[in-house]
Design a protein around this motif. Sequence first.
Motif, PDB file in Angstrom:
ATOM      1  N   PHE A 124     -37.308  18.507   8.359  1.00 36.98           N
ATOM      2  CA  PHE A 124     -36.468  17.784   7.398  1.00 36.98           C
ATOM      3  C   PHE A 124     -37.010  16.391   7.081  1.00 36.98           C
ATOM      4  CE2 PHE A 124     -34.733  16.205  11.417  1.00 36.98           C
ATOM      5  CZ  PHE A 124     -34.485  14.867  11.146  1.00 36.98           C
ATOM      6  N   ALA A 142     -32.130  14.184   5.979  1.00 35.78           N
ATOM      7  CA  ALA A 142     -32.365  14.815   4.680  1.00 35.78           C
ATOM      8  C   ALA A 142     -32.326  16.324   4.869  1.00 35.78           C
ATOM      9  CB  ALA A 142     -33.728  14.397   4.109  1.00 35.78           C
ATOM     10  N   TYR A 143     -31.963  17.016   3.808  1.00 38.74           N
ATOM     11  CA  TYR A 143     -32.016  18.486   3.798  1.00 38.74           C
ATOM     12  C   TYR A 143     -31.384  19.105   5.050  1.00 38.74           C
ATOM     13  CZ  TYR A 143     -35.183  17.647  -0.083  1.00 38.74           C
ATOM     14  OH  TYR A 143     -35.725  17.226  -1.269  1.00 38.74           O
ATOM     15  N   ASP A 144     -30.137  18.707   5.306  1.00 38.94           N
ATOM     16  CA  ASP A 144     -29.332  19.267   6.398  1.00 38.94           C
ATOM     17  C   ASP A 144     -29.875  18.971   7.793  1.00 38.94           C
ATOM     18  OD1 ASP A 144     -27.531  20.453   4.541  1.00 38.94           O
ATOM     19  OD2 ASP A 144     -28.923  22.129   4.275  1.00 38.94           O
ATOM     20  N   ARG A 205     -41.803  25.854   5.567  1.00 40.67           N
ATOM     21  CA  ARG A 205     -40.606  25.030   5.395  1.00 40.67           C
ATOM     22  C   ARG A 205     -40.974  23.634   4.889  1.00 40.67           C
ATOM     23  NH1 ARG A 205     -35.465  24.515   3.898  1.00 40.67           N
ATOM     24  NH2 ARG A 205     -34.260  23.075   5.174  1.00 40.67           N
ATOM     25  N   GLU A 208     -41.867  23.906   1.255  1.00 40.68           N
ATOM     26  CA  GLU A 208     -40.664  24.095   0.422  1.00 40.68           C
ATOM     27  C   GLU A 208     -39.922  22.777   0.224  1.00 40.68           C
ATOM     28  OE1 GLU A 208     -36.182  25.998   0.738  1.00 40.68           O
ATOM     29  OE2 GLU A 208     -37.623  26.355   2.345  1.00 40.68           O
ATOM     30  N   LEU A 209     -39.746  22.011   1.295  1.00 42.53           N
ATOM     31  CA  LEU A 209     -39.024  20.745   1.190  1.00 42.53           C
ATOM     32  C   LEU A 209     -39.817  19.725   0.362  1.00 42.53           C
ATOM     33  CD1 LEU A 209     -37.570  20.306   4.791  1.00 42.53           C
ATOM     34  CD2 LEU A 209     -36.441  21.194   2.750  1.00 42.53           C
ATOM     35  N   ARG A 212     -39.276  20.680  -3.284  1.00 49.46           N
ATOM     36  CA  ARG A 212     -37.935  20.293  -3.738  1.00 49.46           C
ATOM     37  C   ARG A 212     -37.838  18.790  -3.965  1.00 49.46           C
ATOM     38  NH1 ARG A 212     -34.002  23.196   0.530  1.00 49.46           N
ATOM     39  NH2 ARG A 212     -32.453  21.827  -0.462  1.00 49.46           N
ATOM     40  N   ARG A 213     -38.449  18.033  -3.075  1.00 49.71           N
ATOM     41  CA  ARG A 213     -38.414  16.579  -3.200  1.00 49.71           C
ATOM     42  C   ARG A 213     -39.157  16.132  -4.459  1.00 49.71           C
ATOM     43  NH1 ARG A 213     -41.715  12.508  -0.824  1.00 49.71           N
ATOM     44  NH2 ARG A 213     -40.609  10.533  -0.647  1.00 49.71           N
TER      45      ARG A 213
END
Length: 303
Positions: A124, A142-144, A205, A208-209, A212-213
């Motif tokens: 994260f 961030a992100y859970d 992961r 992916e993050l 998205r950012r």
Amino acid sequence: MKYKGFYNILLSVYKENQIEIDTLMSKHIYFKVGGPADFLVNPVNVEQVVKTINLCKEHNVPYIIIGNGSNLIVRDGGIRGVVIKLCALNSIKVKGNEVKADCGALLSDVSKAAANNKLTGFEFACGIPGSIGGAVFMNAGAYDGEMSYVIKEAEVIDDSENLITLSKEDLELGYRTSKVMKAGYVVVSATLKLQHGIKEKIDDRISELTRRREEKQPLEFPSAGSTFKRPEGYFTGKLIQDSGLKGFSIGGAAVSEKHSGFVINKGNATAKDVLEVIAHVQRVVKEKFGVELHTEVRIIGED
């Protein structure tokens, strides 16, 4: 300069190339705003940090601790006294499923070190542009994910300049707050307890993050990340957008067109511009929705 004579005292702790005089804080923070600091020192070990704090207290010189300046706004008048910048304390050590990182280590570097050692749980933080010290200070997330989910303990300098270790429970980590913030302690290092994982899944992961950012955040402009804390039961960006404030600007500062939760520097903003945009957003959202927005970013220095 009010504390001009303090330079020779700082030379008892630092080499000349570790001390910056009248340096613009806009060069040291992500937002690229802020007037001059009387002195900015770059300690390379904990002993220098403790000695600096002791000297400042002994001579009644104000001081402030910063990391890499990713979550700061410095006012246009700058900072009187001494800024202690901790970026050079950046060691990262991995042992088993634990990662011990010094306060100045970048979260992105700690995330990479964890991934390279097949440890999961810190993905994260891969895109948070802050340091470990700041992340503990404000329980960054961030992100859970957030620091409270992974931290085991932290070494801190307490208000008597003693080096002590605080457990996860001792740190009192809440939403963007901590014992460190409340008590004015200085984070020296943090130990994270992670889980063994599969490197390919960890890398996926992180990718992916990162995607998205890059898609959702205005990374092409200087900012301090999310400007406001999230009010309970609301999404900050949506409140600001629904208030008709997307793109609202004063001088060189603006609410991002890409993500309304970000106030950005379009290139020539002053701190005054940024703070006026923030105040306008707070006022309008309060009028329209009855919701008070509180800043997540730290605001320091003189007008």
